[in-house]
Design a protein around this motif. Structure first.
Motif, PDB file in Angstrom:
ATOM      1  N   GLY A 194       0.811  -1.210   0.000  1.00 23.63           N
ATOM      2  CA  GLY A 194       0.000   0.000   0.000  1.00 23.63           C
ATOM      3  C   GLY A 194       0.845   1.260   0.000  1.00 23.63           C
ATOM      4  N   HIS A 195       1.907   1.249   0.822  1.00 22.19           N
ATOM      5  CA  HIS A 195       2.775   2.425   0.916  1.00 22.19           C
ATOM      6  C   HIS A 195       3.428   2.735  -0.431  1.00 22.19           C
ATOM      7  N   LEU A 196       4.038   1.740  -1.028  1.00 25.25           N
ATOM      8  CA  LEU A 196       4.733   1.952  -2.283  1.00 25.25           C
ATOM      9  C   LEU A 196       3.765   2.270  -3.416  1.00 25.25           C
ATOM     10  N   ALA A 197       2.586   1.674  -3.380  1.00 27.46           N
ATOM     11  CA  ALA A 197       1.592   1.948  -4.425  1.00 27.46           C
ATOM     12  C   ALA A 197       1.137   3.400  -4.387  1.00 27.46           C
ATOM     13  N   VAL A 198       0.950   3.935  -3.195  1.00 28.87           N
ATOM     14  CA  VAL A 198       0.547   5.335  -3.085  1.00 28.87           C
ATOM     15  C   VAL A 198       1.660   6.250  -3.594  1.00 28.87           C
ATOM     16  N   LEU A 199       2.907   5.941  -3.231  1.00 33.96           N
ATOM     17  CA  LEU A 199       4.023   6.753  -3.721  1.00 33.96           C
ATOM     18  C   LEU A 199       4.105   6.706  -5.248  1.00 33.96           C
ATOM     19  N   LEU A 200       3.932   5.520  -5.814  1.00 31.81           N
ATOM     20  CA  LEU A 200       3.949   5.413  -7.274  1.00 31.81           C
ATOM     21  C   LEU A 200       2.776   6.151  -7.889  1.00 31.81           C
ATOM     22  N   GLY A 201       1.633   6.103  -7.221  1.00 27.95           N
ATOM     23  CA  GLY A 201       0.478   6.848  -7.714  1.00 27.95           C
ATOM     24  C   GLY A 201       0.731   8.340  -7.729  1.00 27.95           C
ATOM     25  N   VAL A 202       1.379   8.842  -6.662  1.00 27.27           N
ATOM     26  CA  VAL A 202       1.717  10.268  -6.620  1.00 27.27           C
ATOM     27  C   VAL A 202       2.699  10.611  -7.738  1.00 27.27           C
ATOM     28  N   PHE A 203       3.670   9.722  -7.963  1.00 24.58           N
ATOM     29  CA  PHE A 203       4.646   9.944  -9.031  1.00 24.58           C
ATOM     30  C   PHE A 203       3.950  10.046 -10.387  1.00 24.58           C
ATOM     31  N   VAL A 204       3.035   9.132 -10.674  1.00 23.61           N
ATOM     32  CA  VAL A 204       2.320   9.139 -11.952  1.00 23.61           C
ATOM     33  C   VAL A 204       1.410  10.360 -12.046  1.00 23.61           C
ATOM     34  N   LEU A 205       0.829  10.767 -10.925  1.00 19.57           N
ATOM     35  CA  LEU A 205      -0.005  11.966 -10.926  1.00 19.57           C
ATOM     36  C   LEU A 205       0.830  13.206 -11.262  1.00 19.57           C
ATOM     37  N   LEU A 206       2.029  13.243 -10.705  1.00 19.99           N
ATOM     38  CA  LEU A 206       2.931  14.346 -11.051  1.00 19.99           C
ATOM     39  C   LEU A 206       3.294  14.305 -12.535  1.00 19.99           C
ATOM     40  N   LYS A 207       3.414  13.089 -13.073  1.00 20.30           N
ATOM     41  CA  LYS A 207       3.706  12.962 -14.501  1.00 20.30           C
ATOM     42  C   LYS A 207       2.548  13.524 -15.333  1.00 20.30           C
ATOM     43  N   TYR A 211       2.791  16.438 -18.110  1.00 15.77           N
ATOM     44  CA  TYR A 211       2.244  16.399 -19.471  1.00 15.77           C
ATOM     45  C   TYR A 211       1.433  17.661 -19.766  1.00 15.77           C
ATOM     46  N   TRP A 212       0.675  18.115 -18.773  1.00 24.01           N
ATOM     47  CA  TRP A 212      -0.139  19.307 -18.992  1.00 24.01           C
ATOM     48  C   TRP A 212       0.737  20.549 -19.186  1.00 24.01           C
ATOM     49  N   LEU A 213       1.772  20.691 -18.359  1.00 22.14           N
ATOM     50  CA  LEU A 213       2.680  21.828 -18.517  1.00 22.14           C
ATOM     51  C   LEU A 213       3.481  21.727 -19.807  1.00 22.14           C
ATOM     52  N   ASP A 214       3.763  20.503 -20.247  1.00 21.06           N
ATOM     53  CA  ASP A 214       4.501  20.322 -21.500  1.00 21.06           C
ATOM     54  C   ASP A 214       3.753  20.903 -22.685  1.00 21.06           C
ATOM     55  N   ARG A 215       2.451  20.960 -22.589  1.00 20.20           N
ATOM     56  CA  ARG A 215       1.659  21.553 -23.667  1.00 20.20           C
ATOM     57  C   ARG A 215       2.075  23.012 -23.870  1.00 20.20           C
ATOM     58  N   TYR A 216       2.182  23.746 -22.771  1.00 24.74           N
ATOM     59  CA  TYR A 216       2.561  25.149 -22.873  1.00 24.74           C
ATOM     60  C   TYR A 216       4.054  25.311 -23.159  1.00 24.74           C
ATOM     61  N   ALA A 217       4.836  24.375 -22.681  1.00 29.14           N
ATOM     62  CA  ALA A 217       6.285  24.447 -22.920  1.00 29.14           C
ATOM     63  C   ALA A 217       6.627  24.325 -24.397  1.00 29.14           C
ATOM     64  N   LEU A 218       5.694  23.775 -25.199  1.00 31.12           N
ATOM     65  CA  LEU A 218       5.944  23.686 -26.633  1.00 31.12           C
ATOM     66  C   LEU A 218       6.146  25.073 -27.243  1.00 31.12           C
ATOM     67  N   ALA A 219       5.549  26.097 -26.648  1.00 31.08           N
ATOM     68  CA  ALA A 219       5.659  27.459 -27.189  1.00 31.08           C
ATOM     69  C   ALA A 219       7.048  28.047 -26.986  1.00 31.08           C
ATOM     70  N   VAL A 220       7.826  27.480 -26.064  1.00 33.11           N
ATOM     71  CA  VAL A 220       9.184  27.975 -25.833  1.00 33.11           C
ATOM     72  C   VAL A 220      10.215  26.881 -26.094  1.00 33.11           C
ATOM     73  N   LYS A 221       9.795  25.818 -26.762  1.00 29.21           N
ATOM     74  CA  LYS A 221      10.704  24.712 -27.113  1.00 29.21           C
ATOM     75  C   LYS A 221      11.606  25.155 -28.258  1.00 29.21           C
ATOM     76  N   SER A 222      12.899  24.832 -28.167  1.00 22.89           N
ATOM     77  CA  SER A 222      13.860  25.258 -29.183  1.00 22.89           C
ATOM     78  C   SER A 222      14.432  24.057 -29.930  1.00 22.89           C
ATOM     79  N   GLU A 223      14.719  24.282 -31.199  1.00 23.90           N
ATOM     80  CA  GLU A 223      15.356  23.279 -32.039  1.00 23.90           C
ATOM     81  C   GLU A 223      16.018  24.015 -33.192  1.00 23.90           C
ATOM     82  N   SER A 224      16.684  23.279 -34.048  1.00 28.10           N
ATOM     83  CA  SER A 224      17.311  23.869 -35.225  1.00 28.10           C
ATOM     84  C   SER A 224      16.378  23.702 -36.420  1.00 28.10           C
TER      85      SER A 224
END
Length: 952
Positions: A194-207, A211-224
C-alpha cells in the motif's frame, strides 16, 4: 585532547571564513547604499532553503517513519532474513538519529538547490504583465517568462521528493521484511504494498501534471530549423500531433494514478501495472510514433504549406522580442561610381566627421604620448563619444601596478591607489606627424573638458583593493623635476577598518594577514574593493546583464563611467533563442570583453537601464531607460527603490548616452535572417545576410559595429549612429547597410536598413579590402613607405558610408615603427562605389580623387596637412609594365614569406625576403627609368610590407 583541540579550532576557522564572506558582503552593500539588494537576495535564498529543505526533510522523514511503522511483526524464516537480522540489530540503537540525519541530509541538498532559484521565485512573485498574448494558447507572455519556470521547478522538486521517498521506503521495507526476494508466500506485505503503491500513484499523478505543462512548454521549445539554431515555438507537427498527444497522455496518466491509489484496497498490483504499461505504450505510440508519422506523411510532402503559418508566428514574435519589429527598410540604388553632387551636399556632415582615429588601433599612441608615467595605462580599445558636436576618441589614464618599479604590500595597496584624468582626441583629424589631435591632454589634464575631479579610484584597471584615509599619503601624480604630489582620499566610499573584527574578516577574504596587523592602517582608514564599474553594477543589480564596454563621460565636474544594463528572458513564446556570448562576439571581443547573461540563451532583450559609476566616489546610480519593459518593472517590484526614474537622469549626462553595442550586435545577428518578414520567403531562405568578416585583420571573426556620424537618406540631418554592413550569405558583395540612431532623442533606437539591389555589384568590406590590396598604386606606395621606414603597417577600421547616393569606403593606414609599436596615421585609402581606388596623405586628398568635382560642394575635414614623406616618392610611371611586374613580384615574395613564417620554415622565409628585397629594388629602378632618371637600389633588408594583419 590535542586532536580534539585541533578539530575544534579548524571548525571555528571554517565558520569564521563563512562569516567573513557574509559579513564583508554586507559591509560592501551597505557602503554603496544598496543594502536592500543584499538583504533581499539573502532573504529569498534563506526562505527558499528553509521552506524547500524542510519540506524535503519532512516528506522523506515521514516516509522513512511510515515504512518502519508498517513493517511486519515477524519476519519470515529464510536465509535472506537471517542475514538481514544483524543489520536490523545494528541499526536499532541509532534508528531515531539515522532517521533525523538522513532527513536533514536530503533536506540540506534540496534546500541548497532551491536557494539557487531565487531569481525564478522573485520573478514569479512579482511578475508583471507584458500586455501581449501568445498566438497559440492566448496566454500573456508573462506566463511563459515568469510563471511556467516556477511551476517547472516546483514540479521537479516534487518529483525529487517522491523518488527519494520511494527509494528510502523501499530500502526500509526490504530491511524489515516488508519486501522479500526469497521464501514462500507474498513478496510484499500489505503495508509495504500500500505504501509503495501510493508513492507510485503520486509519481504518476505528477507525470500527468508534467504532461499538462509540457503543452505550454511547446511554445518555448527550441530546435534547429531553417538555418536558425535556436528556432522556438510550435510547428505543424507540434500543434497537430504533440499537443493532442500531451493532452491524451495527461488523461491516461490520471487514470493510471487512480489505479495505483486503488491498489491498497484491491490488494493486487495487476491493474496498476497494466495501466502503467499502457501509459508507457501510449507515450511511445501517441507521443513518439504518431508525431513521426504526421511529420513524414503530412508535413514533408507539402512542408511549405504546412509550416508557413507557424513560421509567420515565429517571425512576428522574434522581431517583437528583440526590438526589431519597427526596423525601417528601404531600397538604396547605389550607382557604380557616379556621384550626385546635390546629394553629396546633404551629406556634408557625414564627410566632415569621417573618423580617421581608429579607437581599436590608437591606444598605443595614447600610451606613448599621454601615459607619461610607467604606472599609468590606457585600455586596449578606446571609446568614442561626442563633445561639442565632434566625434571624440577618448580613454582614461588608469593605474597599472605592473609599471611600479618596487612592488610590495605598501606600494600596491597604500601608495599607488588611483589613475588620473581622461585624454581625448578629435576623431577626424591628425597632426602633421600622423598623431591624434588631442583636445584633453597632459598631467593633470587640461583642454576642452574644463575642470573636473580627475582622480580615478574606480576604473576598468583598478587594483584588487586599496587602503585609504586620513593621514595616509598616496601618490597623486608626479611632474618632471618635482617631488611627488600626494593625496589623502576623501571620497566617502569604502568600508571602515576601525573594527578589528572587520580587519580580520578582510584579512581572510583577501588572504592577506597584514590587513589585520599592519601599522600602516591609520584610524579612519577604509578599504576600497570591487572597483571595476562592471562588477559594481553587476553586484548591486544582479538581475541585469551588463554591456562589456563601459565608457567614461565628463559631466558636471565629475568623471563617471556609463554602463548599459540589459534585462533578458528565455521564455518569450515563438521567439527564436540566440546564444548571447556568440551573437556579441566580433574581431574586437578579446580586447573589449564579453557580455554574458545568467543562462546565455535568450529570446527577449531590452536595454532597460542606464547605470553610472563615479570614478572618484564609486557611487552607483541606476536609471530606468525603457519605461515599458515588464521584466524591469518586475525587478523594480522585487527590489523597490534601487532604480531611479528616467526623469532623474542628469541633463548634462543625457547627451552622452548612446545606443549600446552588444544589443545592436544581437539585433544585427537576428536581422541577417529576420529582415525577411514574409513566411514564404523565409522558408525558401534565398535572401539571408551575414555580417562580413573583419577584412583588416587576419581573422574569421566578424567586423565590429562602428560609432559614426551618419545621415541616412530618409533623415533630415546627420546623427551619431552605430553602423554595420551585411553581405549575402556565402558571398562578399554588399547586400545592405544598417544604422541605428544612437543619440538620445526622438529617433533614438530607430533601426534603418538600406538594401542594395541584388545585381548592383556593390563591394562588401572584403572586396573593398581586396581592391585596396590589389591596386598597383596602393601597393607601390605602402610597400615603399613601410620598407623605407623599417616599419610595419596596420589597417584601421574600414568605414562604409552611404554618401551622395552611393557607397563610400574609407580606411586609414597606420605606420608602426619597429620597436616603438606606436601607430601613426600616414595614408588614407578610399573608393567610391566600384570606381578607382585613391590613396593620399589626407582625407581631403583622397575624397577629391574619388568624388571628383562633386567634392567641392561638400564640407571636408580641415585636418592639418601632412608634409610629403621623403621616403614615399610620387609615382610617375606606375603604369609602366616593368614597374607593375616588379610590384607583383614584391607582393608574391611577401605572401611567400608570410606563408613560410606561419609554417615555421625559416629557410624559405629568408629566401622570400631576398626576393622581396630584389623586387623592391627593381621597382625603384624601373620607376626612375620611367621618370627619366636613375637611382641606386636601396640597401638593407626590408622589414615589412602591406598586409591585412596588424603588426603591433
Amino acid at each position: 585532547m590535542l586532536l580534539l583541540t585541533v578539530g575544534v579550532l579548524f571548525a571555528l576557522f571554517l565558520l569564521f571564513v563563512m562569516f567573513a564572506g557574509l559579513w564583508t558582503d554586507w559591509l560592501w552593500f551597505d557602503s554603496v547604499h544598496y543594502g536592500s539588494v543584499f538583504t533581499g537576495q539573502l532573504g529569498a535564498k534563506i526562505g527558499l532553503f528553509a521552506v524547500f529543505g524542510l519540506l524535503m526533510a519532512l516528506v522523506v522523514g515521514f516516509n522513512l517513519w511510515l515504512a518502519h511503522r508498517l513493517r511486519p511483526p515477524l519476519a519470515a524464516m529464510s536465509v535472506e532474513q537471517q542475514s538481514l537480522d544483524r543489520y536490523r540489530m545494528g541499526v536499532a540503537p541509532f534508528r531515531k538519529w539515522l532517521l533525523i540525519g538522513l532527513s536533514l541530509l536530503v533536506g540540506l541538498a534540496a534546500g541548497a538547490a532551491a536557494g539557487a532559484q531565487w531569481r525564478t521565485w522573485m520573478l514569479w512573485v512579482n511578475g508583471t504583465s507584458f500586455g501581449v498574448k501568445d498566438s497559440q494558447f492566448h496566454k500573456d507572455v508573462s506566463y511563459y517568462a515568469f510563471d511556467l519556470p516556477w511551476y517547472q521547478f516546483v514540479l521537479g522538486f516534487a518529483f525529487s521528493a517522491v523518488l527519494v521517498s520511494l527509494l528510502a521506503a523501499t530500502a526500509v521495507h526490504y530491511l524489515y521484511g516488508g519486501l522479500r526476494l526469497q521464501g514462500p508466500g507474498r513478496r510484499a506485505s500489505a503495508g509495504a504494498q500500500g505504501h509503495l503503491a501510493v508513492l507510485l500513484g503520486v509519481f504518476v499523478l505528477l507525470k500527468a501534471v508534467a504532461y499538462w505543462l509540457d503543452r505550454y512548454a511547446l511554445a518555448v521549445k527550441s530546435e534547429s530549423y531553417k538555418k536558425v539554431d535556436g528556432w522556438t515555438g510550435l510547428r505543424y507537427v507540434d500543434a497537430n500531433a504533440f499537443l493532442p498527444a500531451k493532452t491524451i497522455l495527461f488523461f491516461v496518466a490520471i487514470i493510471c494514478a487512480l489505479l495505483f491509489f486503488l491498489t491498497p484496497i484491491r490488494r493486487t498490483w495487476a491493474p496498476a501495472l497494466i495501466g502503467f504499461g499502457l501509459m508507457a505504450l501510449s507515450a511511445l505510440l501517441v507521443g513518439g510514433l504518431y508525431p513521426a508519422l504526421v511529420q513524414q506523411f503530412q508535413v514533408k510532402p507539402n512542408e511549405q504549406a504546412k509550416e508557413t503559418a507557424y513560421i509567420q508566428k515565429n517571425i512576428d514574435a522574434t522581431r517583437q522580442a528583440y526590438g526589431i519589429a519597427d526596423t525601417v527598410e528601404q531600397q538604396y540604388d547605389a550607382p557604380d561610381s557616379a556621384v550626385d553632387a546635390d546629394k553629396l551636399k546633404q551629406d556634408a556632415q557625414t564627410i566632415t566627421d569621417i573618423r580617421l582615429a581608429d579607437p581599436n588601433v590608437v591606444s598605443p599612441t595614447f600610451q606613448q604620448n599621454q601615459a607619461l608615467r610607467n604606472y599609468y595605462a590606457f585600455p586596449k580599445t578606446l571609446d568614442v563619444d561626442r563633445y561639442g558636436d565632434q566625434d571624440t576618441v577618448l580613454g582614461v589614464r588608469e593605474l597599472d601596478l605592473s609599471g611600479v618599479q618596487q612592488r610590495n604590500f605598501i606600494n600596491d595597496h597604500f601608495k599607488y591607489t588611483h589613475g588620473y584624468g581622461m585624454v581625448s582626441a578629435k576623431g577626424n583629424q591628425v597632426d602633421a606627424n600622423g598623431n591624434p589631435v588631442y583636445t584633453e591632454h597632459s598631467l593633470p589634464t587640461t583642454g576642452d573638458l574644463g575642470a573636473y575631479e580627475q582622480r580615478v579610484y574606480y576604473g576598468e584597471k583598478s587594483p584588487l583593493y586599496s587602503v585609504v584615509g586620513p593621514g595616509m599619503d598616496e601618490i597623486d601624480y608626479t611632474r618632471d623635476g618635482q617631488p611627488d604630489q600626494t593625496w589623502q582620499y576623501n571620497g566617502g566610499s569604502g568600508v571602515s577598518l576601525d573594527n578589528p573584527l572587520t580587519r580580520a574578516a578582510y584579512a581572510v577574504k583577501f588572504a592577506e594577514p597584514q590587513l589585520f596587523y599592519s601599522g600602516a592602517i591609520k584610524d579612519g582608514a577604509k578599504i576600497l574593493y570591487d572597483r571595476t564599474p562592471k562588477e559594481r553594477v553587476e553586484k548591486v543589480a544582479p538581475w541585469l546583464s551588463i554591456d562589456a564596454d563601459p565608457y567614461p563621460v565628463v559631466q558636471n565636474g565629475r568623471l563617471v563611467w556609463v554602463l548599459d544594463g540589459y534585462t533578458t528572458s528565455d521564455g518569450y513564446p515563438f521567439s527564436s533563442k540566440t546564444t548571447f556570448g556568440d551573437a556579441t562576439k566580433d574581431s574586437m571581443t578579446d580586447q573589449r570583453g564579453r557580455t554574458l547573461t545568467a543562462t546565455n540563451q535568450v529570446n527577449y532583450i531590452r536595454n532597460s537601464v542606464k547605470a553610472t559609476v563615479d570614478a572618484y566616489t564609486g557611487e552607483v546610480s541606476l536609471y530606468q531607460w525603457d519605461e515599458a519593459d515588464p521584466v524591469l518593472k518586475t525587478w523594480m517590484k522585487a527590489f523597490p527603490g534601487t532604480v531611479k526614474a528616467k526623469a532623474d537622469i542628469p541633463s548634462t549626462l543625457l547627451p552622452h548616452l548612446r545606443y549600446p553595442q552588444d544589443l545592436f550586435k544581437v539585433q544585427r545577428d537576428l536581422l541577417g535572417q529576420y529582415h525577411i518578414t514574409d513566411a514564404t520567403a523565409f522558408f525558401n531562405g534565398t535572401d539571408i545576410w551575414d555580417v562580413p568578416a573583419d577584412p583588416t585583420l587576419d581573422t574569421t571573426e566578424v567586423q565590429p559595429p562602428y560609432y559614426l556620424t551618419v545621415r541616412m537618406p530618409d533623415a533630415k540631418e546627420a546623427s551619431f549612429s552605430l553602423t554595420t554592413s551585411f553581405v549575402p550569405s556565402g558571398r562578399k558583395n554588399l547586400a545592405a547597410f544598417m544604422a541605428v540612431d544612437a543619440d538620445p532623442g526622438e529617433d533614438y533606437g530607430k533601426l534603418r536598413i538600406l538594401r542594395l539591389p541584388s545585381g548592383s555589384g556593390a563591394l562588401g568590406p572584403g572586396l573593398v579590402q581586396a581592391k585596396f590590396n590589389s591596386d598597383s598604386e596602393v601597393a607601390h606606395q605602402l610597400t615603399l613607405l613601410s620598407n623605407n621606414n623599417e616599419s610595419g603597417l596596420v589597417y584601421g577600421n574600414l568605414l562604409t558610408l552611404p554618401v551622395g547616393g552611393g557607397i563610400l569606403n574609407v580606411e586609414p593606414v597606420y605606420l608602426v615603427a619597429r620597436g616603438a609599436k606606436v601607430p601613426a596615421l600616414k595614408k588614407v585609402l578610399a573608393v567610391y562605389g566600384t570606381g578607382n581606388v585613391a590613396i593620399g596623405d589626407t582625407l581631403s586628398e583622397v575624397l577629391t580623387k574619388v568624388l571628383g568635382g562633386a567634392a567641392d560642394g561638400a564640407t571636408t575635414p580641415t585636418a592639418p596637412s601632412q608634409p610629403e614623406n621623403p621616403g614615399t616618392p610620387t609615382a610617375p610611371g606606375t603604369e609602366d609594365p616593368d614597374v607593375q611586374k616588379a610590384l607583383a613580384d614584391a607582393q608574391k615574395a611577401f605572401d611567400d614569406g608570410q606563408a613560410a613564417m606561419k609554417n615555421g620554415d625559416w629557410t624559405a622565409y629568408g629566401k622570400s625576403q631576398e626576393a622581396l628585397k630584389k623586387a623592391i629594388a627593381d621597382a625603384v629602378a624601373a620607376e626612375q627609368k620611367a621618370a627619366g632618371g636613375a637611382s641606386p637600389a636601396p640597401s638593407g633588408s626590408p622589414s615589412g610590407s602591406p598586409s591585412a594583419s596588424p603588426t603591433g
